[in-house]
Design a protein around this motif. Structure first.
Motif, mmCIF file in Angstrom:
data_model
loop_
_atom_site.group_PDB
_atom_site.id
_atom_site.type_symbol
_atom_site.label_atom_id
_atom_site.label_comp_id
_atom_site.label_asym_id
_atom_site.label_seq_id
_atom_site.Cartn_x
_atom_site.Cartn_y
_atom_site.Cartn_z
ATOM 1 N N GLY A 39 63.589 32.270 -59.405
ATOM 2 C CA GLY A 39 63.610 32.885 -59.967
ATOM 3 C C GLY A 39 65.820 33.526 -60.072
ATOM 4 O O GLY A 39 66.065 32.745 -59.297
ATOM 5 N N VAL A 40 66.029 34.543 -61.026
ATOM 6 C CA VAL A 40 67.029 34.552 -60.821
ATOM 7 C C VAL A 40 67.307 36.609 -59.154
ATOM 8 O O VAL A 40 66.047 37.222 -59.532
ATOM 9 C CB VAL A 40 68.292 36.079 -62.251
ATOM 10 N N ARG A 41 68.070 36.074 -59.065
ATOM 11 C CA ARG A 41 67.876 36.913 -57.700
ATOM 12 C C ARG A 41 69.663 37.337 -56.885
ATOM 13 O O ARG A 41 70.193 36.817 -57.456
ATOM 14 C CB ARG A 41 67.651 36.560 -56.335
ATOM 15 N N SER A 42 69.493 38.920 -56.979
ATOM 16 C CA SER A 42 70.492 39.191 -56.588
ATOM 17 C C SER A 42 71.313 38.615 -55.213
ATOM 18 O O SER A 42 70.668 38.471 -54.354
ATOM 19 C CB SER A 42 70.289 40.906 -55.816
ATOM 20 N N LEU A 43 72.821 38.045 -55.266
ATOM 21 C CA LEU A 43 73.103 37.498 -54.173
ATOM 22 C C LEU A 43 73.910 38.644 -53.000
ATOM 23 O O LEU A 43 74.279 40.098 -53.699
ATOM 24 C CB LEU A 43 74.409 37.063 -55.085
ATOM 25 N N THR A 44 74.166 38.178 -52.028
ATOM 26 C CA THR A 44 74.414 39.543 -50.515
ATOM 27 C C THR A 44 75.974 40.047 -50.964
ATOM 28 O O THR A 44 76.125 41.283 -50.961
ATOM 29 C CB THR A 44 74.178 38.979 -49.370
ATOM 30 N N TYR A 45 76.803 39.146 -51.931
ATOM 31 C CA TYR A 45 77.754 39.474 -51.855
ATOM 32 C C TYR A 45 78.446 38.602 -52.899
ATOM 33 O O TYR A 45 77.499 37.493 -53.485
ATOM 34 C CB TYR A 45 79.379 39.238 -50.509
ATOM 35 N N ARG A 46 79.751 39.323 -54.158
ATOM 36 C CA ARG A 46 79.733 38.460 -55.057
ATOM 37 C C ARG A 46 80.488 36.642 -55.265
ATOM 38 O O ARG A 46 81.181 36.775 -53.736
ATOM 39 C CB ARG A 46 81.386 39.059 -55.831
ATOM 40 N N MET A 47 80.561 35.608 -55.360
ATOM 41 C CA MET A 47 80.568 34.858 -55.063
ATOM 42 C C MET A 47 80.773 34.133 -56.780
ATOM 43 O O MET A 47 80.352 33.782 -57.599
ATOM 44 C CB MET A 47 79.257 33.669 -55.505
#
Length: 153
Positions: A44-52
């Motif tokens: 599913g859609v998950r938050s990333l640790t930092y922007r990519m």
């Protein structure tokens, strides 16, 4: 044939259907080059640790693959070309994990915790850590505000 775990991250703007199409495309490449995909998990859609690439979230997909290295090289080449894929990682493993992956087990565990109610500390009553704050110890009761301003003048 060697065994691989392959995870790729697709842009959050991509719909679930587009992510499924990407997954079937990768599966088709593997099968076309003489391998097979033993398990597919969509996390599913998950938050990333930092922007990519200006993305804060992404669709995560895991593929367990039993294929020659040429198939993995072709999948990675296709993912480099695709604008929908942000990142990918292929890891060669000794044996493929049976059953749900660690991420899916974590999701199940979190769901069970929500069903029980509360988290690590369970349900709480009001008041929190400091209590009702009524006791001032040996400092005595508070003075009214009018007396405080009169003393300062």
């Amino acid at each position: 044939m060697p065994l691989y775990e392959h995870v790729f991250l697709a842009r959050q703007d991509a719909s679930t259907q587009q992510v499924e199409e990407l997954t079937t495309q990768m599966t088709g490449i593997v099968e076309g080059l003489g391998g097979k995909v033993t398990k597919t998990e969509n996390w599913g859609v998950r938050s990333l640790t930092y922007r990519m690439n200006k993305n804060r979230k992404a669709h995560f997909v895991l593929l367990n693959i039993d294929a020659p290295s040429a198939a993995i090289a072709e999948i990675e080449r296709q993912e480099r070309i695709s604008e929908d894929v942000i990142r990918y990682l292929s890891v060669r493993v000794e044996e493929l994990e049976e059953g749900p992956s660690a991420m899916m087990r974590k999701a199940d565990r979190d769901r069970e915790r929500d069903d029980r109610g509360g988290g690590f500390r369970g349900e709480r009553d009001g008041g929190g850590f400091r209590g009702d704050r009524g006791d001032r110890g040996d400092r005595g009761p508070r003075r009214p505000r009018d007396e405080e301003t009169a003393d300062e003048e």
